[in-house]
Enzyme design. Structure first.
Site, PDB file in Angstrom:
ATOM      1  N   GLU A  16       1.168  -0.645   0.273  1.00  0.00           N
ATOM      2  CA  GLU A  16       0.531  -0.476   0.024  1.00  0.00           C
ATOM      3  C   GLU A  16       0.817   1.402  -0.380  1.00  0.00           C
ATOM      4  O   GLU A  16       1.962   1.513   0.475  1.00  0.00           O
ATOM      5  CB  GLU A  16      -1.175   0.005   1.111  1.00  0.00           C
ATOM      6  CG  GLU A  16      -1.744  -1.095   1.319  1.00  0.00           C
ATOM      7  CD  GLU A  16      -2.563  -0.768   2.270  1.00  0.00           C
ATOM      8  OE1 GLU A  16      -2.458   0.459   2.881  1.00  0.00           O
ATOM      9  OE2 GLU A  16      -3.799  -1.335   3.165  1.00  0.00           O
ATOM     10  N   HIS A  31      -5.128  -0.300  -2.026  1.00  0.00           N
ATOM     11  CA  HIS A  31      -5.815  -1.082  -1.415  1.00  0.00           C
ATOM     12  C   HIS A  31      -5.671  -2.285  -2.628  1.00  0.00           C
ATOM     13  O   HIS A  31      -6.317  -2.584  -3.821  1.00  0.00           O
ATOM     14  CB  HIS A  31      -7.318  -1.448  -1.092  1.00  0.00           C
ATOM     15  CG  HIS A  31      -7.506  -0.818   0.368  1.00  0.00           C
ATOM     16  ND1 HIS A  31      -9.007  -0.782   0.264  1.00  0.00           N
ATOM     17  CD2 HIS A  31      -6.922  -0.104   1.238  1.00  0.00           C
ATOM     18  CE1 HIS A  31      -9.330  -0.155   2.178  1.00  0.00           C
ATOM     19  NE2 HIS A  31      -8.051  -0.227   2.261  1.00  0.00           N
ATOM     20  N   ASP A  48      -9.037   1.717   9.026  1.00  0.00           N
ATOM     21  CA  ASP A  48      -8.902   2.814   7.918  1.00  0.00           C
ATOM     22  C   ASP A  48      -9.892   3.834   8.879  1.00  0.00           C
ATOM     23  O   ASP A  48     -10.408   4.788   8.573  1.00  0.00           O
ATOM     24  CB  ASP A  48      -9.723   2.688   6.658  1.00  0.00           C
ATOM     25  CG  ASP A  48      -9.016   2.213   5.860  1.00  0.00           C
ATOM     26  OD1 ASP A  48      -7.251   1.768   6.233  1.00  0.00           O
ATOM     27  OD2 ASP A  48      -8.818   1.331   4.986  1.00  0.00           O
TER      28      ASP A  48
HETATM   29 ZN   LIG Z   1      -7.221   1.039   3.794  1.00  0.00          ZN
END
Ligand SMILES: [Zn+2]
Length: 124
Positions: free
Chosen positions: A25, A73, A84
């Protein structure tokens, strides 16, 4: 200031960052001017692994106009994880998730509470 739109070039950059970071990420902060997201701020001290990305808010310089965050993602899920939602609640009003395959429509924006938020794409 209410954030209503994102510059198309910034959105393209976020999708490209998602593509090039995958399978990891990335996470950045977003800056806005006059209600339009125009700037990406890489955050020093960000922890990035394949399944989590955490901002250390202490690292954000004072005086930055923060619209929110953007992160990727690589699994393609275009909705926020529990972690998140915690990050979203800490700062900003506009949180973008980009997901695999990182194409023009592979993104969504959420508000602090994790509700989907509409964001216009504009050309500066
Ligand atoms: Zn996330």
């Amino acid at each position: 200031m209410f954030v209503r739109a994102i510059d198309r070039e910034v959105l393209d950059l976020l999708l490209e960052m998602g593509r090039s970071s995958s399978p990891d990420e990335f996470i950045v902060m977003l800056g806005s001017e006059k209600g339009v997201i125009t700037t990406v701020y890489p955050i020093a001290g960000t922890t990035v692994t394949s399944d989590s990305a955490t901002i250390f808010m202490d690292m954000v310089p004072l005086g930055m106009q923060i619209a929110g965050t953007a992160h990727s993602h690589p699994n393609g899920a275009l909705w926020p994880s529990d972690a998140d939602l915690q990050t979203f609640a800490e700062t900003g009003q506009c949180h973008i998730i980009v997901g695999d395959p990182f194409e023009a429509d592979s993104w969504r924006c959420f508000d602090r509470e994790g509700r989907e938020k509409s964001l216009e794409v504009v050309s500066a």
